[in-house]
Design a protein around this motif. Structure first.
Motif, mmCIF file in Angstrom:
data_model
loop_
_atom_site.group_PDB
_atom_site.id
_atom_site.type_symbol
_atom_site.label_atom_id
_atom_site.label_comp_id
_atom_site.label_asym_id
_atom_site.label_seq_id
_atom_site.Cartn_x
_atom_site.Cartn_y
_atom_site.Cartn_z
ATOM 1 N N ILE A 83 35.963 38.797 50.965
ATOM 2 C CA ILE A 83 37.126 38.285 51.677
ATOM 3 C C ILE A 83 38.151 37.808 50.652
ATOM 4 O O ILE A 83 37.818 37.073 49.716
ATOM 5 N N LEU A 84 39.403 38.236 50.831
ATOM 6 C CA LEU A 84 40.524 37.815 49.994
ATOM 7 C C LEU A 84 41.360 36.834 50.797
ATOM 8 O O LEU A 84 41.658 37.090 51.963
ATOM 9 N N GLY A 85 41.746 35.732 50.182
ATOM 10 C CA GLY A 85 42.594 34.781 50.886
ATOM 11 C C GLY A 85 42.835 33.522 50.092
ATOM 12 O O GLY A 85 42.456 33.416 48.925
ATOM 13 N N ARG A 86 43.446 32.563 50.745
ATOM 14 C CA ARG A 86 43.834 31.302 50.123
ATOM 15 C C ARG A 86 42.737 30.247 50.221
ATOM 16 O O ARG A 86 42.688 29.308 49.438
ATOM 17 N N SER A 87 41.832 30.381 51.192
ATOM 18 C CA SER A 87 40.796 29.386 51.430
ATOM 19 C C SER A 87 39.758 29.389 50.305
ATOM 20 O O SER A 87 39.399 30.444 49.777
ATOM 21 N N GLU A 88 39.262 28.216 49.980
ATOM 22 C CA GLU A 88 38.261 28.081 48.921
ATOM 23 C C GLU A 88 36.950 28.783 49.253
ATOM 24 O O GLU A 88 36.147 29.046 48.369
ATOM 25 N N ASP A 89 36.691 29.102 50.530
ATOM 26 C CA ASP A 89 35.442 29.782 50.878
ATOM 27 C C ASP A 89 35.558 31.301 50.784
ATOM 28 O O ASP A 89 34.596 32.017 51.061
ATOM 29 N N CYS A 90 36.707 31.814 50.349
ATOM 30 C CA CYS A 90 36.872 33.254 50.147
ATOM 31 C C CYS A 90 36.199 33.666 48.838
ATOM 32 O O CYS A 90 36.017 32.852 47.933
ATOM 33 N N ASP A 91 35.849 34.942 48.736
ATOM 34 C CA ASP A 91 35.253 35.456 47.504
ATOM 35 C C ASP A 91 36.280 35.567 46.387
ATOM 36 O O ASP A 91 35.965 35.360 45.223
ATOM 37 N N VAL A 92 37.522 35.935 46.741
ATOM 38 C CA VAL A 92 38.633 35.962 45.791
ATOM 39 C C VAL A 92 39.713 35.062 46.373
ATOM 40 O O VAL A 92 40.216 35.319 47.468
ATOM 41 N N VAL A 93 40.035 33.984 45.643
ATOM 42 C CA VAL A 93 40.962 32.965 46.140
ATOM 43 C C VAL A 93 42.299 33.098 45.413
ATOM 44 O O VAL A 93 42.339 33.197 44.184
ATOM 45 N N PHE A 94 43.394 33.108 46.205
ATOM 46 C CA PHE A 94 44.738 33.207 45.656
ATOM 47 C C PHE A 94 45.487 31.906 45.876
ATOM 48 O O PHE A 94 45.373 31.292 46.933
ATOM 49 N N ASP A 95 46.275 31.501 44.891
ATOM 50 C CA ASP A 95 47.115 30.313 44.995
ATOM 51 C C ASP A 95 48.520 30.761 45.385
ATOM 52 O O ASP A 95 49.428 30.796 44.565
ATOM 53 N N ASP A 96 48.666 31.163 46.650
ATOM 54 C CA ASP A 96 49.935 31.664 47.166
ATOM 55 C C ASP A 96 49.998 31.284 48.638
ATOM 56 O O ASP A 96 49.215 31.787 49.449
ATOM 57 N N GLU A 97 50.898 30.397 48.983
ATOM 58 C CA GLU A 97 51.011 29.896 50.358
ATOM 59 C C GLU A 97 51.370 30.986 51.362
ATOM 60 O O GLU A 97 51.196 30.804 52.559
ATOM 61 N N THR A 98 51.861 32.131 50.900
ATOM 62 C CA THR A 98 52.217 33.216 51.820
ATOM 63 C C THR A 98 51.037 34.134 52.125
ATOM 64 O O THR A 98 51.149 35.027 52.951
ATOM 65 N N ILE A 99 49.922 33.916 51.428
ATOM 66 C CA ILE A 99 48.685 34.641 51.716
ATOM 67 C C ILE A 99 47.888 33.772 52.679
ATOM 68 O O ILE A 99 47.730 32.571 52.468
ATOM 69 N N SER A 100 47.370 34.369 53.745
ATOM 70 C CA SER A 100 46.615 33.630 54.758
ATOM 71 C C SER A 100 45.295 33.113 54.186
ATOM 72 O O SER A 100 44.793 33.633 53.182
ATOM 73 N N ALA A 101 44.728 32.119 54.861
ATOM 74 C CA ALA A 101 43.463 31.537 54.421
ATOM 75 C C ALA A 101 42.383 32.612 54.284
ATOM 76 O O ALA A 101 41.641 32.650 53.307
ATOM 77 N N HIS A 102 42.286 33.487 55.248
ATOM 78 C CA HIS A 102 41.381 34.640 55.215
ATOM 79 C C HIS A 102 42.251 35.858 55.528
ATOM 80 O O HIS A 102 42.416 36.218 56.679
ATOM 81 N N HIS A 103 42.830 36.435 54.499
ATOM 82 C CA HIS A 103 43.891 37.428 54.652
ATOM 83 C C HIS A 103 43.356 38.842 54.913
ATOM 84 O O HIS A 103 43.796 39.517 55.833
ATOM 85 N N ALA A 104 42.450 39.299 54.063
ATOM 86 C CA ALA A 104 41.975 40.681 54.158
ATOM 87 C C ALA A 104 40.525 40.769 53.694
ATOM 88 O O ALA A 104 40.019 39.882 53.009
ATOM 89 N N ARG A 105 39.893 41.862 54.069
ATOM 90 C CA ARG A 105 38.512 42.120 53.652
ATOM 91 C C ARG A 105 38.456 43.489 53.001
ATOM 92 O O ARG A 105 39.044 44.452 53.497
ATOM 93 N N LEU A 106 37.788 43.565 51.860
ATOM 94 C CA LEU A 106 37.514 44.830 51.201
ATOM 95 C C LEU A 106 36.014 45.064 51.263
ATOM 96 O O LEU A 106 35.236 44.121 51.114
ATOM 97 N N PHE A 107 35.626 46.310 51.487
ATOM 98 C CA PHE A 107 34.198 46.604 51.497
ATOM 99 C C PHE A 107 33.938 48.039 51.088
ATOM 100 O O PHE A 107 34.813 48.903 51.160
ATOM 101 N N ARG A 108 32.719 48.257 50.612
ATOM 102 C CA ARG A 108 32.285 49.573 50.160
ATOM 103 C C ARG A 108 31.458 50.219 51.264
ATOM 104 O O ARG A 108 30.557 49.599 51.813
ATOM 105 N N VAL A 109 31.770 51.484 51.555
ATOM 106 C CA VAL A 109 30.970 52.260 52.498
ATOM 107 C C VAL A 109 29.745 52.735 51.720
ATOM 108 O O VAL A 109 29.884 53.468 50.738
#
Length: 172
Positions: A83-109
């Motif tokens: 999970i990519l996002g601003r929240s500290e519980d995301c796997d990749v955390v961004f310091d950008d207020e315009t990115i949602s707390a849980h913005h997007a998910r990347l996954f491998r098939v």
């Protein structure tokens, strides 16, 4: 926190074989490229609803000073689903207020190895190569794809694609 730059990977690539370089990464990367809030807002408002990509769309070029984000889970395991996002519980955390707390998910098939992205109903949307993706629908990522989340722009690379792109910088 110390940021890893494209230049750091360029130094490694000059000494390592392609196989050693890719094994060292262990998974895909995002290269952070900045954009202005106005440009992001303009793209988000003109591309909503799955409209065709802008005719003037152009992929961002790599620079020695861009930040590299290795796509690994917070516990260090390779990418299966992050999970990519601003929240500290995301796997990749961004310091950008315009990115949602849980913005997007990347996954491998697992069966094909493809890397997919999905927007998690983010406030400002996710734009891939100039086109807004519909929340909860997946989009396959390819080397060099530009991903915009909020005011931040990233370029996606597989380990092999990143190595090839770095080789282009070495040749310059």
């Amino acid at each position: 926190m110390l940021q890893t730059l494209v230049q750091d990977y360029l130094n490694i690539a000059m000494k390592a074989s392609p196989e050693e370089f890719c094994a060292g990464l262990g998974g895909p990367v995002l290269v952070a490229v900045k954009t202005t809030p106005y440009e992001t807002f303009k793209q988000a408002t003109t591309e909503m609803g799955g409209a065709k990509p802008r005719k003037d769309f152009r992929r961002s070029a790599l620079s020695h000073q861009h930040t590299v984000i290795e796509l690994r889970r917070a516990d260090g395991r390779p990418l299966d689903s992050i999970i990519l996002g601003r929240s500290e519980d995301c796997d990749v955390v961004f310091d950008d207020e315009t990115i949602s707390a849980h913005h997007a998910r990347l996954f491998r098939v697992r069966t094909t190895g493809e890397i997919l992205i999905e927007d998690l109903h983010s406030r400002n949307g996710t734009i891939i190569n100039g086109r807004t993706i519909i929340p909860e629908r997946t989009y396959q990522l390819s080397d060099g794809d530009e991903i915009i989340m909020g005011d931040s722009t990233f370029i996606y690379f597989s380990p092999e694609g990143f190595y090839e792109e770095i080789q282009k910088l070495i040749e310059l």
